[in-house]
Design a protein around this motif. Structure first.
Motif, PDB file in Angstrom:
ATOM      1  N   GLN A   1       0.820  -1.213   0.000  1.00 54.85           N
ATOM      2  CA  GLN A   1       0.000   0.000   0.000  1.00 54.85           C
ATOM      3  C   GLN A   1       0.855   1.264   0.000  1.00 54.85           C
TER       4      GLN A   1
ATOM      5  N   ARG B   1      -9.904  -2.720   2.335  1.00 56.32           N
ATOM      6  CA  ARG B   1     -11.335  -2.433   2.342  1.00 56.32           C
ATOM      7  C   ARG B   1     -11.866  -2.540   0.913  1.00 56.32           C
TER       8      ARG B   1
ATOM      9  N   GLU C   1     -12.145   0.219  -1.848  1.00 54.41           N
ATOM     10  CA  GLU C   1     -11.492   1.440  -1.374  1.00 54.41           C
ATOM     11  C   GLU C   1      -9.973   1.336  -1.453  1.00 54.41           C
ATOM     12  N   THR C   2      -9.417   0.253  -0.923  1.00 51.08           N
ATOM     13  CA  THR C   2      -7.962   0.052  -0.988  1.00 51.08           C
ATOM     14  C   THR C   2      -7.600  -1.254  -1.686  1.00 51.08           C
TER      15      THR C   2
ATOM     16  N   THR D   1      -5.570   5.656  -2.410  1.00 52.69           N
ATOM     17  CA  THR D   1      -6.261   5.675  -1.125  1.00 52.69           C
ATOM     18  C   THR D   1      -5.484   4.891  -0.078  1.00 52.69           C
ATOM     19  N   ALA D   2      -4.977   3.738  -0.470  1.00 57.27           N
ATOM     20  CA  ALA D   2      -4.190   2.916   0.446  1.00 57.27           C
ATOM     21  C   ALA D   2      -2.941   3.660   0.903  1.00 57.27           C
TER      22      ALA D   2
ATOM     23  N   ARG E   1      -2.496   6.872   1.154  1.00 57.93           N
ATOM     24  CA  ARG E   1      -2.879   7.916   2.107  1.00 57.93           C
ATOM     25  C   ARG E   1      -3.168   7.330   3.493  1.00 57.93           C
ATOM     26  N   ASP E   2      -3.777   6.151   3.522  1.00 54.33           N
ATOM     27  CA  ASP E   2      -4.038   5.484   4.801  1.00 54.33           C
ATOM     28  C   ASP E   2      -2.740   5.211   5.555  1.00 54.33           C
TER      29      ASP E   2
ATOM     30  N   HIS F   1      -1.747   6.689   9.251  1.00 52.18           N
ATOM     31  CA  HIS F   1      -1.861   5.810  10.413  1.00 52.18           C
ATOM     32  C   HIS F   1      -0.700   4.835  10.620  1.00 52.18           C
TER      33      HIS F   1
END
Length: 337
Positions: free
Chosen positions: A252, A271, A274-275, A305-306, A308-309, A313
């Motif tokens: 990711q 998800r 989403e990812t 998106t992944a 950015r996650d 986090h």
């Protein structure tokens, strides 16, 4: 605070990702972090901690020592922290003896009870530790990735030749070999698909060509980023539910969409739509790979998106902040006393 970590070795993946990665940020916050190898000899273990009395806290990473050694260490050092990222109270997925191991369980409990602070790699591990100590002595700090080391993949439209990637060690390759029939089914269903294996050992899968890539720390990030889709599969069992899914985070970080079975934290990281895509059955795996192989724009969107996650986090910066907050508890207790 002056910290020292007792580790298997400084080159071990656990040490590199869960401690060394945070060293600069800890230093910037006023902490120092040294490393010492965990002694293997009886004499070395009997003396463990005698030369560590000047440190404010000792971090024992992952190793479950005999209970008498843990007791000696506890008496000799000012504060003791346990950091772990696996279900160390169990045998692993590949043991012929099964998961339960009374000796490991007893050592795990003794270690957790002896510590002022327990750092767990995920909530599953933290819940096991909280069976033996108050909840506020246990905190979760996930395994984190240095985002700056990874080039984000530019997804390209391909008429054929989609490249899957899996990264791991010889020990975890056993899991991928169990997954072999599904990989072969993907190879038959999505013509031109290849699997890049980044490892120190390799396997072959009928109908799915394998690209062998010998793992090195220097080239790992670039090799992952040159693929199109990351794959994560682990057995659905108690040991695997404790894994911290480092490989999924690496994919990711490189901006790859991921297909994985929803076991442990893989269900949090991946998800649907989403990812990446979650998949259990062979049909679900084939469908997910087929959809992603046909749509470069979708791969790009899910991968972004992944990425950015991870930045938010699971980056080194995010993990360092959690470590610094956890260490601040000791200072608060000292001042209160």
């Amino acid at each position: 605070m002056r910290l020292v970590a007792l580790v298997e070795s400084e080159s071990h993946v656990c040490c590199r990702y869960r401690l060394t990665a945070f060293r600069s940020a800890l230093k910037a916050a006023g902490h120092t972090l040294d490393f010492r190898p965990i002694p293997q000899s009886l004499f070395g273990r009997a003396a463990l901690g005698r030369d560590l009395t000047s440190y404010d806290a000792v971090i024992l990473q992952r190793k479950l020592l005999p209970r008498w050694v843990t007791a000696l260490l506890r008496r000799r050092v000012q504060r003791l922290i346990f950091d772990f990222d696996d279900a160390v109270w169990l045998r692993d997925s590949y043991s012929a003896k099964g998961f339960d191991d009374p000796k490991r369980s007893a050592r795990f409990r003794a270690t957790v009870e002896a510590c002022d602070l327990v750092i767990a790699g995920n909530s599953y591990l933290a819940e096991e530790a909280r069976k033996f100590v108050p909840a506020d002595r246990v905190t979760v700090i996930p395994t984190c990735v240095d985002v700056a080391k990874y080039r984000v993949q530019e997804q390209e439209t391909r008429t054929s030749g989609i490249r899957l990637v899996w990264v791991g060690s010889a020990s975890t390759l056993q899991g991928l070999e169990r997954f072999g029939p599904t990989l072969s089914a993907i190879g038959r269903a999505v013509p031109g698909t290849r699997l890049k294996l980044i490892c120190d050992r390799f396997a072959e899968f009928p109908d799915l060509p394998v690209e062998r890539c010998t793992w090195t720390e220097a080239t790992e990030a670039a090799e992952i980023a040159s693929a199109d889709i990351g794959i994560g599969w682990v057995p659905d069992d108690p040991w695997s539910r404790g894994k911290c899914a480092l490989k999924v985070l690496q994919y990711q970080t490189a901006g790859l969409p991921v297909v994985a079975n929803p076991v442990g934290v893989q269900a949090d990281f991946v998800r649907d739509g989403e990812t990446g895509f979650r998949a259990n059955s062979t049909d679900e795996w084939v469908h997910a790979i087929r959809v992603l192989a046909a749509d470069a724009a979708l791969r790009k969107r899910l991968g972004e998106t992944a990425h950015r996650d991870v930045e938010a986090h699971y980056s080194v910066e995010a993990g360092a902040k959690l470590w610094i907050e956890s260490l601040a508890r000791f200072e608060t207790v000292r001042m209160a006393g």
